[in-house]
Design a protein around this motif. Structure first.
Motif, PDB file in Angstrom:
ATOM      1  N   VAL A  74       0.739  -1.454  -0.002  1.00 30.04           N
ATOM      2  CA  VAL A  74       0.342  -0.319   0.669  1.00 30.04           C
ATOM      3  C   VAL A  74       1.187   1.487   0.198  1.00 30.04           C
ATOM      4  CG1 VAL A  74      -1.604   1.075   0.802  1.00 30.04           C
ATOM      5  CG2 VAL A  74      -2.140  -1.416   1.273  1.00 30.04           C
ATOM      6  N   LEU A  75       0.713   2.193  -1.107  1.00 26.92           N
ATOM      7  CA  LEU A  75       1.036   3.454  -1.251  1.00 26.92           C
ATOM      8  C   LEU A  75       1.186   4.064   0.037  1.00 26.92           C
ATOM      9  CD1 LEU A  75       0.374   3.121  -4.609  1.00 26.92           C
ATOM     10  CD2 LEU A  75       3.103   3.314  -3.769  1.00 26.92           C
ATOM     11  N   MET A  76       1.967   5.007   0.534  1.00 32.29           N
ATOM     12  CA  MET A  76       1.563   6.045   1.874  1.00 32.29           C
ATOM     13  C   MET A  76       2.307   7.145   1.816  1.00 32.29           C
ATOM     14  SD  MET A  76       1.945   4.064   5.156  1.00 32.29           S
ATOM     15  CE  MET A  76       2.750   5.410   6.126  1.00 32.29           C
ATOM     16  N   PRO A  77       2.219   7.514   2.493  1.00 29.38           N
ATOM     17  CA  PRO A  77       3.194   9.225   2.366  1.00 29.38           C
ATOM     18  C   PRO A  77       4.862   8.762   3.555  1.00 29.38           C
ATOM     19  CG  PRO A  77       1.751   9.771   3.462  1.00 29.38           C
ATOM     20  CD  PRO A  77       1.399   8.681   3.035  1.00 29.38           C
ATOM     21  N   ASN A  78       5.846   8.772   3.339  1.00 32.05           N
ATOM     22  CA  ASN A  78       6.995   8.931   4.779  1.00 32.05           C
ATOM     23  C   ASN A  78       6.592   9.313   6.007  1.00 32.05           C
ATOM     24  OD1 ASN A  78       9.105   7.249   5.798  1.00 32.05           O
ATOM     25  ND2 ASN A  78       9.863   8.116   5.315  1.00 32.05           N
ATOM     26  N   ILE A  79       5.743  10.505   6.030  1.00 35.54           N
ATOM     27  CA  ILE A  79       5.743  11.224   6.927  1.00 35.54           C
ATOM     28  C   ILE A  79       4.152  11.141   7.206  1.00 35.54           C
ATOM     29  CG2 ILE A  79       5.549  13.534   8.309  1.00 35.54           C
ATOM     30  CD1 ILE A  79       8.040  13.851   8.220  1.00 35.54           C
ATOM     31  N   PRO A 322       8.216  18.001  18.190  1.00 40.65           N
ATOM     32  CA  PRO A 322       8.902  17.810  17.639  1.00 40.65           C
ATOM     33  C   PRO A 322       8.192  17.002  16.166  1.00 40.65           C
ATOM     34  CG  PRO A 322      10.584  16.084  18.762  1.00 40.65           C
ATOM     35  CD  PRO A 322       8.435  16.661  19.420  1.00 40.65           C
ATOM     36  N   PHE A 323       8.322  17.484  15.558  1.00 40.94           N
ATOM     37  CA  PHE A 323       6.972  16.260  14.038  1.00 40.94           C
ATOM     38  C   PHE A 323       7.660  15.417  14.057  1.00 40.94           C
ATOM     39  CE2 PHE A 323       5.797  16.667   9.371  1.00 40.94           C
ATOM     40  CZ  PHE A 323       4.495  17.067   9.527  1.00 40.94           C
ATOM     41  N   PHE A 341      13.868  11.490  -3.954  1.00 34.50           N
ATOM     42  CA  PHE A 341      15.076  11.453  -4.480  1.00 34.50           C
ATOM     43  C   PHE A 341      15.634  12.617  -3.853  1.00 34.50           C
ATOM     44  CE2 PHE A 341      16.431  15.073  -7.207  1.00 34.50           C
ATOM     45  CZ  PHE A 341      16.888  14.491  -7.807  1.00 34.50           C
ATOM     46  N   ASP A 342      15.324  13.414  -2.635  1.00 36.44           N
ATOM     47  CA  ASP A 342      16.265  13.738  -1.333  1.00 36.44           C
ATOM     48  C   ASP A 342      15.951  13.816  -0.398  1.00 36.44           C
ATOM     49  OD1 ASP A 342      15.541  15.387  -1.948  1.00 36.44           O
ATOM     50  OD2 ASP A 342      17.167  17.322  -3.090  1.00 36.44           O
ATOM     51  N   ASP A 343      15.286  12.527   0.407  1.00 36.14           N
ATOM     52  CA  ASP A 343      15.042  12.744   1.694  1.00 36.14           C
ATOM     53  C   ASP A 343      14.255  13.902   1.993  1.00 36.14           C
ATOM     54  OD1 ASP A 343      14.593  11.145   3.903  1.00 36.14           O
ATOM     55  OD2 ASP A 343      16.718  10.820   4.353  1.00 36.14           O
ATOM     56  N   ILE A 344      13.536  13.735   1.657  1.00 33.16           N
ATOM     57  CA  ILE A 344      13.356  16.067   2.177  1.00 33.16           C
ATOM     58  C   ILE A 344      12.160  15.340   3.498  1.00 33.16           C
ATOM     59  CG2 ILE A 344      11.116  17.131   1.597  1.00 33.16           C
ATOM     60  CD1 ILE A 344      11.934  16.805  -1.241  1.00 33.16           C
ATOM     61  N   CYS A 345      11.710  14.290   4.069  1.00 33.52           N
ATOM     62  CA  CYS A 345      11.711  14.348   5.259  1.00 33.52           C
ATOM     63  C   CYS A 345      11.772  14.290   6.465  1.00 33.52           C
ATOM     64  CB  CYS A 345      10.944  12.243   5.404  1.00 33.52           C
ATOM     65  SG  CYS A 345       9.490  11.963   4.162  1.00 33.52           S
ATOM     66  N   SER A 346      13.579  13.498   5.884  1.00 27.15           N
ATOM     67  CA  SER A 346      14.609  13.985   7.126  1.00 27.15           C
ATOM     68  C   SER A 346      14.585  15.049   7.233  1.00 27.15           C
ATOM     69  CB  SER A 346      15.316  12.783   6.901  1.00 27.15           C
ATOM     70  OG  SER A 346      16.529  13.536   6.813  1.00 27.15           O
ATOM     71  N   ASP A 347      14.874  15.961   6.192  1.00 28.95           N
ATOM     72  CA  ASP A 347      15.031  17.666   6.585  1.00 28.95           C
ATOM     73  C   ASP A 347      13.575  17.833   7.675  1.00 28.95           C
ATOM     74  OD1 ASP A 347      16.819  17.295   5.471  1.00 28.95           O
ATOM     75  OD2 ASP A 347      16.950  18.475   3.682  1.00 28.95           O
ATOM     76  N   ILE A 348      12.427  18.081   6.687  1.00 34.51           N
ATOM     77  CA  ILE A 348      11.627  18.540   7.646  1.00 34.51           C
ATOM     78  C   ILE A 348      11.567  18.666   8.992  1.00 34.51           C
ATOM     79  CG2 ILE A 348       8.755  18.842   7.677  1.00 34.51           C
ATOM     80  CD1 ILE A 348      10.070  20.450   5.331  1.00 34.51           C
ATOM     81  N   HIS A 349      11.689  16.541   9.563  1.00 37.12           N
ATOM     82  CA  HIS A 349      10.944  16.012  11.012  1.00 37.12           C
ATOM     83  C   HIS A 349      12.679  16.910  11.616  1.00 37.12           C
ATOM     84  CE1 HIS A 349      10.969  13.577  14.293  1.00 37.12           C
ATOM     85  NE2 HIS A 349      12.599  13.457  14.104  1.00 37.12           N
ATOM     86  N   LYS A 350      13.550  17.138  11.043  1.00 38.47           N
ATOM     87  CA  LYS A 350      14.889  18.076  11.666  1.00 38.47           C
ATOM     88  C   LYS A 350      14.667  19.182  11.945  1.00 38.47           C
ATOM     89  CE  LYS A 350      18.619  17.980   9.046  1.00 38.47           C
ATOM     90  NZ  LYS A 350      18.775  19.332   8.833  1.00 38.47           N
ATOM     91  N   ASP A 351      13.320  19.583  11.185  1.00 39.46           N
ATOM     92  CA  ASP A 351      13.426  21.036  11.861  1.00 39.46           C
ATOM     93  C   ASP A 351      11.913  21.692  11.993  1.00 39.46           C
ATOM     94  OD1 ASP A 351      15.739  21.324  10.808  1.00 39.46           O
ATOM     95  OD2 ASP A 351      15.568  22.592   9.016  1.00 39.46           O
ATOM     96  N   SER A 352      11.573  20.302  12.048  1.00 41.55           N
ATOM     97  CA  SER A 352      10.026  21.371  12.444  1.00 41.55           C
ATOM     98  C   SER A 352       9.355  21.546  14.037  1.00 41.55           C
ATOM     99  CB  SER A 352       9.228  20.433  11.754  1.00 41.55           C
ATOM    100  OG  SER A 352       9.257  20.746  10.288  1.00 41.55           O
ATOM    101  N   LEU A 353       8.777  21.838  13.996  1.00 43.41           N
ATOM    102  CA  LEU A 353       8.395  22.068  15.834  1.00 43.41           C
ATOM    103  C   LEU A 353       6.874  22.333  15.935  1.00 43.41           C
ATOM    104  CD1 LEU A 353       9.614  22.083  18.615  1.00 43.41           C
ATOM    105  CD2 LEU A 353       9.645  24.631  18.674  1.00 43.41           C
ATOM    106  N   SER A 354       5.957  21.408  16.936  1.00 39.73           N
ATOM    107  CA  SER A 354       4.571  22.346  16.658  1.00 39.73           C
ATOM    108  C   SER A 354       4.575  22.516  18.257  1.00 39.73           C
ATOM    109  CB  SER A 354       3.706  21.191  17.288  1.00 39.73           C
ATOM    110  OG  SER A 354       3.377  20.659  15.331  1.00 39.73           O
ATOM    111  N   ILE A 355       3.607  23.842  18.196  1.00 40.43           N
ATOM    112  CA  ILE A 355       3.444  24.909  19.035  1.00 40.43           C
ATOM    113  C   ILE A 355       2.155  25.129  20.118  1.00 40.43           C
ATOM    114  CG2 ILE A 355       5.366  25.410  19.003  1.00 40.43           C
ATOM    115  CD1 ILE A 355       4.348  28.394  17.408  1.00 40.43           C
ATOM    116  N   PRO A 356       1.806  25.317  21.041  1.00 40.24           N
ATOM    117  CA  PRO A 356       0.401  25.511  21.162  1.00 40.24           C
ATOM    118  C   PRO A 356      -1.070  26.277  20.152  1.00 40.24           C
ATOM    119  CG  PRO A 356       2.363  25.871  22.768  1.00 40.24           C
ATOM    120  CD  PRO A 356       2.864  26.018  21.626  1.00 40.24           C
ATOM    121  N   CYS A 357      -1.419  25.608  20.249  1.00 43.81           N
ATOM    122  CA  CYS A 357      -2.846  25.567  19.997  1.00 43.81           C
ATOM    123  C   CYS A 357      -3.656  24.929  20.406  1.00 43.81           C
ATOM    124  CB  CYS A 357      -2.571  25.679  17.786  1.00 43.81           C
ATOM    125  SG  CYS A 357      -2.155  23.537  17.655  1.00 43.81           S
TER     126      CYS A 357
END
Ligand SMILES: *Cc1c(COP(=O)(O)O)cnc(C)c1O
Length: 380
Positions: A74-79, A322-323, A341-357
């Motif tokens: 089954v195809l799905m997104p990596n994040i 973190p994400f 192609f160039d593992d964007i998931c890992s960049d987004i994961h490394k840099d993303s932060l959820s804040i109070p909402c």
């Protein structure tokens, strides 16, 4: 403490639950289950809905209903949250992970097309086979990550072209829309979660929606232990005890009555943050496809100082997280095919932060979060 995203139970929750308790109807039978399902189907404009114990079980059953099983892919997104991949595993199938788009953080549909055309082929009996593993590709599970959405016209086109049924994991996207149509209303099945941190909650719970009443009736049957006789214990297949109970459906109905208010509040929170954090440090935000109106369920910023900011905010009792960890970085999914192609998931994961909402966050708290983040960057 300013929490990340907590339940807001200020409607008729207590009144409806008390009604369940007084009447004795606390379990799987009772009027709130069908009231909740009917109003939910109305809200997302689908014919019908089946409630379940959680979002994971909603996904599991949906996949089973479209025939996903042992040795399928089954195809799905990596994040995504791990439940999307787990639901696939429960059927005996395995995920194929596709990298995401750098701006929207949703499955990259160009990569998906490339994977389908380069890595797959048709058999004589018209199955789509992954050339390397010789396994059948059985479905696409699109996940509306953090309330964003892919271009739904394009994913529907791909689904038709390759004859792959589409299941939507809309657990994070209740209230999001594409071209005015609800997230979760595009696929054969749409699945939602009412876990405590979601935009509305039943404590724990899930929902499956569809216009295919035959399949939905089958789903309803199989989540109630496949019982065919109201009197005798006759069950005609291996079923599941996945039905939402009346007490929780009562909470769900009360939450649904406030859902539009919750969506409006999340929108207001997102606007506030986007206005006040726009030029702070190197902060950027999740972007959206044309035609997408997101529900802004979990407000997430991107900064190369994520780890330090995470610690700084949590030390001040401003809860941030973190994400999601990419599936390809989890031990049980690390051997799955990860097409990128160039593992964007890992960049987004490394840099993303959820804040109070949370929907009940106050103006003062929003200002405190922004001030603290500005303080952090002034001293970085
Ligand atoms: C929350 C969530 C689920 C699972 O829902 P539960 O109700 O916790 O089982 C599935 N997928 C995604 C993307 C989620 O965020």
């Amino acid at each position: 403490m300013i929490p990340l995203s907590v339940p807001n139970l200020n409607g008729k929750e207590a009144e409806y639950v008390e009604d369940c308790i007084r009447s004795g109807w606390v379990s799987t039978a009772g009027k709130y289950v069908s009231l909740f399902e009917d109003s939910f189907a109305d809200f997302v404009k689908k014919k019908d809905a089946v409630s379940t114990v959680n979002g994971t079980s909603a996904l599991h059953i949906s996949l089973e209903m479209i025939g996903v099983g042992l040795n399928d892919l089954v195809l799905m997104p990596n994040i995504t949250f791990v439940a999307s991949a787990n639901a696939i595993s429960y059927t005996g199938a395995e995920p194929i992970l596709i990298d995401i788009d750098r701006d929207t953080w949703q499955m990259d549909l160009k990569l998906l097309r490339e994977f389908l055309s380069k890595e797959c082929s048709r058999t004589k009996n018209n199955n789509l086979i992954h050339k390397k593993t010789k396994k059948r590709i059985a479905a696409i599970m699109i996940v509306h990550v953090q309330g964003g959405m892919v271009n739904m016209e394009e994913i529907l086109k791909i689904s038709l072209e390759y004859n792959l049924p589409l299941v939507e994991d809309a657990a994070e996207a209740l209230g999001s829309k594409f071209d005015g149509k609800s997230a979760g209303s595009f696929g054969v099945f749409g699945c939602y979660s009412f876990n405590g941190n979601k935009i509305m909650t039943t404590g724990g719970g899930g929902m499956i929606v569809s216009n295919n009443e035959e399949l939905l009736d089958k789903a309803r049957h199989i989540v109630t232990t496949a019982k065919t006789d109201p009197l005798r214990y006759f069950h005609d297949e291996v079923g599941y005890n996945y039905r939402l109970v009346n007490v929780l459906a009562a909470i769900g109905l009360a939450q649904l009555e406030q859902l539009q208010d919750f969506i409006n509040k999340k929108d207001m929170i997102a606007s506030f943050y986007m206005k006040n954090l726009k030029n702070v440090g190197d902060i950027t935000f999740q972007k959206y496809e044309d035609k997408v109106t997101p529900n802004h369920w979990l407000f997430t910023i991107k900064t190369s100082h994520m780890e330090d900011l995470l610690k700084f905010l949590n030390d001040k009792n401003i809860i941030s997280r973190p994400f999601w960890m990419p599936m390809s970085e989890l031990p049980m999914y690390s051997k799955c095919t990860y097409y990128n192609f160039d593992d964007i998931c890992s960049d987004i994961h490394k840099d993303s932060l959820s804040i109070p909402c949370s929907t009940n966050i106050s103006q003062e708290e929003l200002e405190e979060v922004c001030c603290s983040i500005k303080d952090f960057f002034d001293n970085t």
